[in-house]
Design a protein around this motif. Structure first.
Motif, mmCIF file in Angstrom:
data_model
loop_
_atom_site.group_PDB
_atom_site.id
_atom_site.type_symbol
_atom_site.label_atom_id
_atom_site.label_comp_id
_atom_site.label_asym_id
_atom_site.label_seq_id
_atom_site.Cartn_x
_atom_site.Cartn_y
_atom_site.Cartn_z
ATOM 1 N N ARG A 1 -5.088 5.166 0.045
ATOM 2 C CA ARG A 1 -4.027 5.951 0.704
ATOM 3 C C ARG A 1 -3.756 7.225 -0.076
ATOM 4 O O ARG A 1 -3.899 7.279 -1.287
ATOM 5 C CB ARG A 1 -2.742 5.132 0.801
ATOM 6 C CG ARG A 1 -2.856 4.004 1.810
ATOM 7 C CD ARG A 1 -1.638 3.140 1.856
ATOM 8 N NE ARG A 1 -0.453 3.861 2.288
ATOM 9 C CZ ARG A 1 0.750 3.318 2.331
ATOM 10 N NH1 ARG A 1 0.934 2.059 1.988
ATOM 11 N NH2 ARG A 1 1.784 4.032 2.717
ATOM 12 N N HIS B 1 3.023 4.136 -3.958
ATOM 13 C CA HIS B 1 3.129 3.161 -2.881
ATOM 14 C C HIS B 1 3.300 1.792 -3.525
ATOM 15 O O HIS B 1 2.587 1.462 -4.470
ATOM 16 C CB HIS B 1 1.872 3.139 -2.008
ATOM 17 C CG HIS B 1 1.558 4.429 -1.336
ATOM 18 N ND1 HIS B 1 2.338 4.972 -0.341
ATOM 19 C CD2 HIS B 1 0.535 5.288 -1.509
ATOM 20 C CE1 HIS B 1 1.805 6.111 0.069
ATOM 21 N NE2 HIS B 1 0.711 6.325 -0.635
ATOM 22 N N LEU C 1 -4.859 0.169 -0.375
ATOM 23 C CA LEU C 1 -3.717 0.855 -0.988
ATOM 24 C C LEU C 1 -4.193 2.005 -1.869
ATOM 25 O O LEU C 1 -3.633 3.098 -1.823
ATOM 26 C CB LEU C 1 -2.905 -0.144 -1.811
ATOM 27 C CG LEU C 1 -1.646 0.357 -2.487
ATOM 28 C CD1 LEU C 1 -0.626 0.822 -1.466
ATOM 29 C CD2 LEU C 1 -1.059 -0.739 -3.365
#
Length: 129
Positions: free
Chosen positions: A17, A27, A14
């Motif tokens: 990203r 996110h 994550l």
């Protein structure tokens, strides 16, 4: 791979990203969920604490960040930036770190009794208000 290591790997993916540079992009991902029984919530809170200990070893220990103040500020009409506005309505407390230029938060979304209980991880460039 144990469950904590699996979730740490998901958090690392994550963090890797892309987020808009200079923007308020973020996110939010669900790491795990459970429905119904209080035991499921207790398990997810214990898992959050285990993840927080491991992340604390990486980036420094931080106390859990209570969300009541943000909910009160929202109720008074103050504009709270995302993802913090959404997170404060879903979780009572978050574990939060700043890792380089990205903020990371982990929390258990268990405020809505009609919804599944969820262990969430969030990355954003927007600092907590």
């Amino acid at each position: 791979m144990d469950v904590v290591a699996r979730h740490l790997a998901a958090i690392d993916r994550l963090r890797a990203r892309d987020l808009p540079v200079g923007g308020a992009g973020h996110h939010i991902v669900e790491l795990e969920s459970g429905r119904g029984a209080r035991a499921a919530a207790d398990d997810l809170h214990a898992l959050r604490e285990a993840i927080a200990r491991r992340l604390g070893a990486r980036w420094g220990e931080t106390p859990p960040w209570g969300q009541l103040t943000l909910r009160l500020r929202l109720a008074r009409g103050e504009e709270i930036p995302e993802p913090w506005a959404t997170l404060c309505l879903r979780a009572d407390e978050l574990d939060v770190w700043q890792a380089e230029d990205v903020w990371l938060a982990v929390g258990v979304a268990d405020r809505d009794e009609a919804d599944e209980i969820r262990l969430l991880a969030t990355v954003t460039r927007t600092a907590p208000p």
